[in-house]
Design an enzyme around this catalytic site. Structure first.
Site, short mmCIF file in Angstrom:
data_model
loop_
_atom_site.label_atom_id
_atom_site.label_comp_id
_atom_site.label_asym_id
_atom_site.label_seq_id
_atom_site.Cartn_x
_atom_site.Cartn_y
_atom_site.Cartn_z
N GLU A 13 44.11 34.89 40.04
CA GLU A 13 45.09 35.75 40.72
C GLU A 13 46.46 35.08 40.63
O GLU A 13 46.56 33.86 40.67
CB GLU A 13 44.72 35.96 42.19
CG GLU A 13 43.37 36.61 42.43
CD GLU A 13 43.41 38.11 42.22
OE1 GLU A 13 44.50 38.64 41.90
OE2 GLU A 13 42.36 38.76 42.37
N ASP B 26 32.83 55.63 39.42
CA ASP B 26 33.40 55.03 40.63
C ASP B 26 34.90 54.80 40.46
O ASP B 26 35.68 55.01 41.41
CB ASP B 26 32.70 53.70 40.94
CG ASP B 26 33.12 53.14 42.29
OD1 ASP B 26 33.08 53.88 43.29
OD2 ASP B 26 33.51 51.94 42.34
#
Length: 287
Positions: free
Chosen positions: A202, A227
């Protein structure tokens, strides 16, 4: 095919090609081959520009026209070079057409057939096999999700490709079990399905850091696309992303994902746009 001149600027008209065919049949085949290669190169450049992120600054119909004219000139210059598409077309035409009964119409028709046969190989030239395989593998699932969301299948396949490294960095459990999570969707507290916990990178405060995160796990890739479709179409956060995608705006889609915070990578939009360009190139060869 009424006029060969429509293929690219500066090409011979059908009347000129007819006269040339009577004088020099082999030369006419060479000229027709160059013209069809020029047409293909223009389409390739047009597709690349369509998937390229633009700033919007100093861009108008005049600059777009200038760009199109420049692309046409580049395509004409590149056509006929050794090892290019025109040489393949020329050889194929020489086998298909005899010197007898050689007409511009027959040259044009045979050229189109030969071009159609050569396009898949040329369009995919330089694209690794695993990339082509990934796109073909998930094409059906993406099209099904596209019907539910209006987001082009190529956009979704491209995002899945980037998130999973074209299938090479798929999220897996500690025992090696596949999560089928191609979109890097994290498992929030509201998620009731299976999960996989892995380390990921990240960008935090401008620095790439390794963190442990929990991701959703699915029973199949079809479930993953379904999804993803539900996530982006039902969340107001991605409303503009979906709106841009439904218009076919690859740039707007890519930038929208980044602006909506889908990923922390500051170059996310650029990477998605490049993946879309590659995906669309390959998809055109089998759709």
């Amino acid at each position: 095919m009424a006029n060969v001149q429509s293929l690219s600027g500066g090409n011979l008209s059908i009347e000129q090609l007819r006269a040339a065919a009577s004088r020099d049949p082999k030369g006419s085949i060479k000229e027709a081959s160059k013209q069809f290669e020029s047409l293909f190169m223009q389409e390739v450049m047009k597709s690349m520009r369509a998937a390229t992120l633009s700033s919007g600054m100093l861009e108008n119909s005049g600059t777009q026209l200038g760009t199109e004219m420049l692309d046409t000139q580049f395509a004409s210059k590149m056509a006929g070079l050794p090892g290019g598409l025109s040489s393949s077309i020329e050889k194929q035409l020489a086998r298909q057409l005899g010197i007898k009964d050689l007409t511009p119409e027959r040259i044009a028709e045979a050229s189109k057939t030969t071009l159609a046969q050569a396009l898949p190989h040329l369009a995919n030239k330089g694209i690794p096999q695993h990339v082509q395989g990934f796109i073909q593998q998930h094409d059906a699932a993406a099209k099904a999700a596209s019907k539910a969301t209006g987001i082009p299948a190529s956009f979704m396949v491209a995002q899945a490709a980037h998130e999973s490294g074209w299938g090479k960095r798929e999220i897996t459990a500690a025992d090696g079990t596949k999560s089928h999570n191609l979109f890097g969707i994290k498992a929030t507290p509201a998620w009731k399905g299976k999960t996989v916990e892995v380390q990921t990178t990240e960008v935090i405060d401008g620095r790439a850091q390794r963190v442990t995160a929990k991701f959703r796990a699915y029973g199949s890739y079809d479930e993953a696309f379904q999804d993803y479709a539900r996530l982006v179409s039902s969340n107001d956060r991605y409303a503009q992303v979906v709106a841009q995608a439904r218009t076919g705006n690859a740039t707007g889609f890519a930038r929208g994902l980044q602006d909506a915070g889908y990923a922390t990578d500051p170059a996310y939009a650029d990477k998605i746009a490049r993946a879309i360009s590659t995906t669309q190139r390959v998809q055109r060869t089998f759709t």
